[in-house]
Design an enzyme around this catalytic site. Structure first.
Site, PDB file in Angstrom:
ATOM      1  N   ASP A   1      -8.361 -11.930   9.702  1.00 24.79           N
ATOM      2  CA  ASP A   1      -8.055 -10.731  10.487  1.00 24.79           C
ATOM      3  C   ASP A   1      -8.868  -9.506  10.063  1.00 24.79           C
ATOM      4  O   ASP A   1      -8.978  -8.543  10.806  1.00 24.79           O
ATOM      5  CB  ASP A   1      -6.560 -10.404  10.384  1.00 24.79           C
ATOM      6  CG  ASP A   1      -6.073 -10.292   8.933  1.00 24.79           C
ATOM      7  OD1 ASP A   1      -6.891 -10.468   8.014  1.00 24.79           O
ATOM      8  OD2 ASP A   1      -4.872 -10.036   8.717  1.00 24.79           O
ATOM      9  N   HIS A   2      -9.465  -9.533   8.870  1.00 26.17           N
ATOM     10  CA  HIS A   2     -10.169  -8.347   8.375  1.00 26.17           C
ATOM     11  C   HIS A   2     -11.635  -8.310   8.812  1.00 26.17           C
ATOM     12  O   HIS A   2     -12.107  -7.342   9.381  1.00 26.17           O
ATOM     13  CB  HIS A   2     -10.099  -8.296   6.848  1.00 26.17           C
ATOM     14  CG  HIS A   2      -8.800  -7.772   6.322  1.00 26.17           C
ATOM     15  ND1 HIS A   2      -7.595  -8.374   6.560  1.00 26.17           N
ATOM     16  CD2 HIS A   2      -8.515  -6.684   5.557  1.00 26.17           C
ATOM     17  CE1 HIS A   2      -6.626  -7.680   5.971  1.00 26.17           C
ATOM     18  NE2 HIS A   2      -7.164  -6.649   5.349  1.00 26.17           N
TER      19      HIS A   2
ATOM     20  N   ASP B   1      -2.635  -9.153  -0.175  1.00 29.18           N
ATOM     21  CA  ASP B   1      -2.837  -7.936   0.603  1.00 29.18           C
ATOM     22  C   ASP B   1      -1.671  -7.004   0.283  1.00 29.18           C
ATOM     23  O   ASP B   1      -0.518  -7.434   0.248  1.00 29.18           O
ATOM     24  CB  ASP B   1      -2.872  -8.247   2.102  1.00 29.18           C
ATOM     25  CG  ASP B   1      -3.378  -7.049   2.869  1.00 29.18           C
ATOM     26  OD1 ASP B   1      -4.565  -7.025   3.226  1.00 29.18           O
ATOM     27  OD2 ASP B   1      -2.590  -6.102   3.080  1.00 29.18           O
TER      28      ASP B   1
ATOM     29  N   ARG C   1      -3.324   4.296   5.823  1.00 29.76           N
ATOM     30  CA  ARG C   1      -4.131   4.899   4.750  1.00 29.76           C
ATOM     31  C   ARG C   1      -5.163   5.842   5.347  1.00 29.76           C
ATOM     32  O   ARG C   1      -5.821   5.489   6.326  1.00 29.76           O
ATOM     33  CB  ARG C   1      -4.854   3.818   3.934  1.00 29.76           C
ATOM     34  CG  ARG C   1      -3.888   3.024   3.119  1.00 29.76           C
ATOM     35  CD  ARG C   1      -4.556   2.038   2.175  1.00 29.76           C
ATOM     36  NE  ARG C   1      -3.514   1.478   1.330  1.00 29.76           N
ATOM     37  CZ  ARG C   1      -3.444   0.214   0.940  1.00 29.76           C
ATOM     38  NH1 ARG C   1      -4.391  -0.644   1.282  1.00 29.76           N
ATOM     39  NH2 ARG C   1      -2.454  -0.194   0.199  1.00 29.76           N
TER      40      ARG C   1
ATOM     41  N   SER D   1      -5.190  -0.739  -1.971  1.00 34.30           N
ATOM     42  CA  SER D   1      -5.446  -2.142  -1.661  1.00 34.30           C
ATOM     43  C   SER D   1      -5.277  -3.048  -2.883  1.00 34.30           C
ATOM     44  O   SER D   1      -5.546  -2.646  -4.013  1.00 34.30           O
ATOM     45  CB  SER D   1      -6.879  -2.262  -1.131  1.00 34.30           C
ATOM     46  OG  SER D   1      -7.390  -3.551  -1.378  1.00 34.30           O
TER      47      SER D   1
ATOM     48  N   ARG E   1      -7.101  -5.602  -3.453  1.00 33.76           N
ATOM     49  CA  ARG E   1      -8.352  -6.343  -3.648  1.00 33.76           C
ATOM     50  C   ARG E   1      -8.672  -6.520  -5.132  1.00 33.76           C
ATOM     51  O   ARG E   1      -8.866  -5.539  -5.860  1.00 33.76           O
ATOM     52  CB  ARG E   1      -9.507  -5.676  -2.884  1.00 33.76           C
ATOM     53  CG  ARG E   1      -9.832  -4.273  -3.296  1.00 33.76           C
ATOM     54  CD  ARG E   1     -10.811  -3.606  -2.325  1.00 33.76           C
ATOM     55  NE  ARG E   1     -10.147  -3.266  -1.072  1.00 33.76           N
ATOM     56  CZ  ARG E   1     -10.400  -2.193  -0.336  1.00 33.76           C
ATOM     57  NH1 ARG E   1     -11.350  -1.347  -0.699  1.00 33.76           N
ATOM     58  NH2 ARG E   1      -9.744  -1.966   0.784  1.00 33.76           N
TER      59      ARG E   1
HETATM   60  C1  MIC Z   1      -6.299  -2.577   2.955  1.00 36.05           C
HETATM   61  O1  MIC Z   1      -5.512  -2.206   3.811  1.00 36.05           O
HETATM   62  O2  MIC Z   1      -6.822  -1.804   2.127  1.00 36.05           O
HETATM   63  C2  MIC Z   1      -6.668  -4.045   2.892  1.00 36.05           C
HETATM   64  C3  MIC Z   1      -8.054  -4.151   3.342  1.00 36.05           C
HETATM   65  O3  MIC Z   1      -5.841  -4.777   3.760  1.00 36.05           O
HETATM   66  C4  MIC Z   1      -6.456  -4.503   1.455  1.00 36.05           C
HETATM   67  C5  MIC Z   1      -6.955  -5.852   1.183  1.00 36.05           C
HETATM   68  C6  MIC Z   1      -8.439  -5.927   0.981  1.00 36.05           C
HETATM   69  O4  MIC Z   1      -9.019  -5.012   0.428  1.00 36.05           O
HETATM   70  O5  MIC Z   1      -9.002  -6.940   1.368  1.00 36.05           O
HETATM   71  C7  MIC Z   1      -5.039  -4.414   0.947  1.00 36.05           C
HETATM   72  O6  MIC Z   1      -4.283  -3.612   1.441  1.00 36.05           O
HETATM   73  O7  MIC Z   1      -4.688  -5.100  -0.017  1.00 36.05           O
HETATM   74 FE1  SF4 Z   2      -5.437  -4.756   7.836  1.00 40.64          FE
HETATM   75 FE2  SF4 Z   2      -4.923  -3.585   5.503  1.00 40.64          FE
HETATM   76 FE3  SF4 Z   2      -5.247  -2.142   7.731  1.00 40.64          FE
HETATM   77 FE4  SF4 Z   2      -3.111  -3.620   7.460  1.00 40.64          FE
HETATM   78  S1  SF4 Z   2      -3.682  -1.882   6.211  1.00 40.64           S
HETATM   79  S2  SF4 Z   2      -4.387  -3.460   9.287  1.00 40.64           S
HETATM   80  S3  SF4 Z   2      -3.906  -5.391   6.372  1.00 40.64           S
HETATM   81  S4  SF4 Z   2      -6.801  -3.377   6.714  1.00 40.64           S
END
Ligand code: MIC
Ligand code: SF4
Length: 639
Positions: free
Chosen positions: A64-65, A119, A379, A536, A538
């Protein structure tokens, strides 16, 4: 003494430790989820453990990313995840099926079960009464292999909801109010539980909006009871058999209690650049808007889409605004088409995007220079939208849709009419975007794993040295995010499986030359402020520093997931005892750590600042298990 909802689930899944706040507990994990941006690493790690089949009740791999596929890299990652899932018994959710958190609670979430996901917004599942926690990829790999998931036993926070939301005020405004009250640090080490008479007035998707953004409080997770509303939602999803009731005991004890009268809430917005910089929309009204983006795992349910369509119906969006809409799932998208909501959006001038994270993680739709973007996301860290000087405001679907029409930040109560949605009696359930693993284990074993050239081995830490002297190659302020440590945007997300390449961009939102500093000084130490590594999950934010030779991060405090990721990578996470010591350090000071092994056991270190000829104490706050992992130089060498 009675139990809270979370304590009941923890008690039923406890495999080690005592349920005493702050002490490490091990939990049996029923379900896992991964997404593609963290998933490739998680599956590489799982494979290196040599376990043939996942041992959970359900493990799902979502894509999905990274769905932009601007080059071969993303497509290669998708294929790898599809084949690795088929081989090891993981359900595969194809690109286009939607955002992991939205899809998971629609299709797989079960009240009372445990879920960990690679995530940070995995707590979305708390909306349906799951104990759902965000974790690093390595911890998810361990759970897939049947291992326990370890966390410090959280303290319990209770948020009582009274009254009922007034027209055009929504669940997003509730969580923004909680963020205003508690801040991005307020939930650290805690589980936030919602209760009170107001709960019954909120649907499961609305509850999921609230638990989703509990991640921004730094909370371990957030959770709602499983009640009649939950039962109805699950019945409408054809999953009533999975439902069971779940509530806290009347005499459950909470460390902190807050109360929000829903009847007094008004539309709110988180102003640039932090989700807790919350103000009433009324006070911001009139700010000119360049872009509106509706979607993300926070606000992309069918109800969000229906509300948007009902505001847009029969109108044209403002000439100055670009409106992008990304539905949360195939189910949502299909029902929008069926109900005519999609037509209302298109007719008003909206740009319809794929069911994916999309603009939320900077995969396209970056605003113009100095642009003002209103987003229903979770965010608004600087640069995350893809434009460094853009101003991102986080708002409700109602506020976003109203502002798209006027071109100015608009309080949706000014629309006059109440934006009302009826919750469907039946959702559109289909399995066409899933690839289920074969029921025949032998057949699974024969699946060939396909790995493209962009997938590089992950770095593994070295056995812990008993002393080292390193320079401070970066000193940061408070609330540094993992987006700062490992930035993500359309150019960089394709390299999540390629640590050497990604390491060139480490800390790029703060300084341009972190990698050069690390290379020139043969690695180094990072000094951080409070809540270091928030955001995140990550694990790349630990793997890039590991790859560049970082031996320790000394911070005022750490965000939970990032601290676990540092330990899993074999990097020492140490905490200042006095903040005056933080003040006394400058970049390029040379720090010496000796007797490391003994100090770890004692939990206290003496650090020599050789440049300033001073000494100061720092602490290591971790379990015996974590100590061992660090000793071996990270989880993979320990296991
Ligand atoms: C995000 O919202 O920052 C992400 C991208 O979903 C991350 C995961 C990632 O960095 O792949 C998260 O929230 O953990
Ligand atoms: Fe995707 Fe992270 Fe954004 Fe949720 S917050 S939509 S999981 S990138």
């Amino acid at each position: 003494m009675g139990y809270t909802i979370a304590e009941k689930i923890i008690k039923a899944h406890l495999v080690s430790g005592e349920m005493k706040v702050g002490e490490e507990i091990g939990l049996r994990i029923d379900q896992t989820l991964t997404q593609d941006a963290t998933g490739t690493m998680a599956y590489l790690e799982f494979e290196s453990m040599g376990i043939p089949q996942v041992k959970t009740e359900r493990s799902v791999a979502y894509v999905d990313h990274n769905t932009l596929q601007s080059g071969f890299e993303n497509a290669d990652d998708h294929k790898y995840i599809q084949t690795v899932a088929a081989k090891h018994g993981v359900y595969f959710s194809r690109p286009g099926n939607g955002i992991c958190h939205q899809v998971h609670y629609e299709r797989f979430g079960i009240p009372g079960k445990t879920l960990i996901g690679s995530d940070s917004h995995t707590p979305t599942g708390g909306g349906i009464g799951m104990l759902a926690i965000g974790a690093g990829g390595m911890d998810v790999a361990v759970a897939m292999g049947g291992g326990a998931y370890h966390i410090p036993m959280p303290r319990m926070i209770f948020v009582e909801l009274t009254g009922e939301l007034r027209p055009n005020v929504s669940a997003k405004d509730i969580i923004l109010e909680v963020l205003r009250m508690l801040s991005v640090k307020g939930g650290v080490g805690a589980i936030v539980e919602y209760g009170g008479e107001g709960v019954a007035t909120l649907s499961v998707p609305e509850r999921a909006t609230i638990t989703n953004m509990g991640a921004e409080l730094g909370a371990t997770t957030s959770i709602f009871p499983s009640d009649e509303v939950t039962r109805q939602f699950m019945a409408a999803q054809d999953r009533e058999a999975d439902w069971s009731p779940l509530a806290s005991d009347p005499d459950a004890e909470y460390a902190e209690r807050y109360s929000i009268n829903l009847s007094e809430l008004e539309p709110l917005a988180a102003c640039p650049n932090s989700p807790d910089n919350v103000k009433p929309v009324r006070e911001l009204a009139g700010i000119k808007v360049d872009q509106v983006a509706i979607g993300s795992c926070t606000n992309s349910s069918f109800a969000d889409m229906t509300k948007t369509a009902s505001v847009l119906k029969g109108h044209k969006i403002a000439d100055s605004v670009s409106l992008g809409i990304s539905p949360g799932s195939r189910q949502v998208f299909s029902m929008m088409a069926e109900s005519g909501a999609l037509t209302d959006m298109i007719d008003a001038g909206a740009r319809i995007l794929e069911c994916a994270c999309g603009p939320c993680i900077g995969m396209g739709q970056a605003p113009k220079s100095n642009g003002i973007s209103l987003r229903t996301f979770n965010r608004n860290f600087k640069g995350r939208c893809g434009t460094m000087d853009a101003g991102v405001y986080l708002v409700s679907t109602e506020t976003a849709a109203a502002s798209a029409l006027t071109g100015y930040l608009t309080d949706p109560r000014e629309l006059g009419d109440e934006i009302k949605v009826d919750f469907p009696e039946k959702y559109d359930v289909s399995d066409n975007y899933y690839i289920y693993p074969s029921a025949d284990k032998k057949e699974r074993g024969n699946v060939e794993i396909i790995m493209g050239p962009n997938i590089k081995p992950f770095p593994v830490g070295e056995k812990l040295q008993d002393s080292f002297t390193k320079k401070v190659i970066l000193k940061t302020k408070d609330n540094i995010t993992t987006d700062d440590i490992c930035p993500s945007n359309a150019a960089l997300l394709p390299f999540r499986s390629n640590i050497p390449k990604l390491s060139e961009h480490c800390f790029q939102t703060i300084i341009p030359d972190f990698k050069e500093r690390a290379e020139k000084n043969n690695g180094g130490i990072i000094i951080g402020g409070d809540n270091y590594g928030q955001g995140s999950s990550r694990e790349h934010a630990a793997l890039l520093p590991l790859y560049l030779g970082i031996k320790a991060v000394i911070a005022k405090s750490f965000a939970r997931i990032h601290k676990a990721n540092l330990i899993n990578s074999g990097i020492l996470p140490l905490e200042f005892i006095s903040s005056a010591d933080y003040d006394s350090i400058d970049e390029y000071d040379e720090l010496e750590l000796t007797d490391i092994k003994e100090s770890l056991v004692k939990g206290e270190f003496i650090v020599k600042n050789k440049t300033k000829n001073t000494e100061f104490k720092v602490k290591f706050n971790g379990s015996e298990r974590e100590l061992k992992i660090l000793g071996y130089g990270g989880y993979l060498s320990f296991a």
